[in-house]
Design a protein around this motif. Structure first.
Motif, PDB file in Angstrom:
ATOM      1  N   ASP A  74       0.844  -1.073   0.096  1.00 30.77           N
ATOM      2  CA  ASP A  74       0.124   0.014  -0.100  1.00 30.77           C
ATOM      3  C   ASP A  74       0.853   1.354   0.009  1.00 30.77           C
ATOM      4  O   ASP A  74       1.336   1.662   0.867  1.00 30.77           O
ATOM      5  N   TYR A 101      -1.014  -4.382  -3.526  1.00 31.37           N
ATOM      6  CA  TYR A 101      -2.196  -3.584  -3.113  1.00 31.37           C
ATOM      7  C   TYR A 101      -2.993  -4.484  -2.092  1.00 31.37           C
ATOM      8  O   TYR A 101      -3.367  -5.451  -2.409  1.00 31.37           O
ATOM      9  N   ALA A 109      -4.170   2.559  -2.564  1.00 36.24           N
ATOM     10  CA  ALA A 109      -3.656   1.990  -3.667  1.00 36.24           C
ATOM     11  C   ALA A 109      -3.060   3.110  -4.766  1.00 36.24           C
ATOM     12  O   ALA A 109      -3.069   3.033  -5.843  1.00 36.24           O
TER      13      ALA A 109
END
Length: 324
Positions: A74, A101, A109
């Motif tokens: 992330d 992600y 993201a």
């Protein structure tokens, strides 16, 4: 002459007070970004981003350092990624080789393009690319920036190896999104779980919904919590706030089940929402994070959930049939 000296002293005092006040203001200002070592080769990157949710929420990246580079989960957004890239260079002098992600939402993201000069692959669950391409709400989000599609997708479970280290990716897709990835660091016995396993805190707003009519499916929420509790780990690092021992997931699970039971009992007794908000205080869980902010929303969300037509919603009653 005396008047001139007095005037100068007053001016110096004013300057001193201005500097003192300014220094105190800076000292009291919350830290915006910082890196925290969790355990072994795993680190948190915390980002306090006021403009996204406006309540001082903390948005977390997590990364693992290996001898051949870094695995990052992330990127959060471009500003956070630029800051983190500089920090990683100064601290470890190693490039980011893989990005993962957790899911497609724009507060987790975004920002991968900052690392594209060194990244081999961007991993995500198989539904992520379509979700990114089809999500119109991204057009209006204040964090909306470049959206880099994943280059490698999976379903169920996969692994990423780098140097002598590895991470496991598991899709946990019952409640929050149909593309949610949970990341497990087996050597450190850490999991990184974003938005699907609240730990050490009450549920977010209407247990996942921004407004009450968007309340998440409570039955599926419990399903995801049960799936995660069955995993082998010692520490849960959530996508928001701080990390906790595994027991904190159990605390939130128990809170969720008790919330359901108490609101259901009040509805059965014929009380309306206003009365239920006063009686279901959940004060025995007041030690959990965000209790003051979200307890009433949790109660209202549960009231809404339990009041729906059972033929449409069909919730299992408050986890009573579960084996946990």
């Amino acid at each position: 002459m005396h008047t001139t000296r007095t005037s100068k002293r007053i001016q110096v005092l004013k300057v001193f007070l201005i500097v003192l006040i300014s220094t105190n203001a800076v000292a009291q200002e919350p830290q915006k970004r910082w890196i925290e070592h969790i355990k072994g080769n795993v680190y948190y990157s915390h980002n306090r981003i006021e403009h996204i949710k406006g309540d001082g929420s903390i948005f977390n990246s997590i990364f693992m350092v290996t001898e051949e580079g870094i695995i990052l989960v992330d990127p959060i957004d471009v500003e956070a990624s630029k800051w983190l890239k500089n920090e990683l260079k100064e601290r470890f002098d190693l490039p980011v080789r893989y990005i993962v992600y957790s899911h497609f939402h724009g507060d987790h993201a975004v920002g991968a393009e900052v690392f594209l000069d060194t990244v081999f692959e961007i991993y995500a669950q198989e539904n992520t690319a379509a979700n990114i391409q089809n999500d119109d709400t991204w057009k209006y989000a204040p964090w909306d920036q470049v959206k880099i599609l994943p280059t490698k997708t999976y379903r169920g479970r996969t692994e990423i190896s780098l140097g002598t280290k590895k991470v496991e990716l598991l899709d946990i897709t019952a409640s929050h999104t149909d593309d949610t990835t949970l990341v497990r660091f087996p050597d450190e016995r850490i999991i990184f779980s974003v938005d699907v396993a609240p730990a050490g805190r009450v549920l977010w707003r209407y247990f996942g919904g921004f407004i009450v009519k968007d309340v998440n499916n409570f039955d599926l929420l419990l399903t995801d919590l049960e799936t995660i509790l069955a995993l082998d780990f010692d520490i849960i690092a959530p996508g928001h706030y701080v990390h906790f021992p595994k027991e904190a997931v159990r605390q939130t699970y128990d809170y969720s089940v008790d919330l359901c039971k108490r609101v259901a009992a009040e509805i059965k007794a014929g009380r309306n929402l206003s009365q239920i908000l006063e009686t279901v205080t959940m004060d025995d869980y007041a030690h959990l994070l965000k209790y003051d902010s979200y307890r009433a929303m949790n109660v209202e969300g549960m009231h809404y959930w339990l009041s729906q037509d059972a033929s449409n919603w069909r919730p299992r009653q408050c986890g009573e049939t579960r084996g946990l």
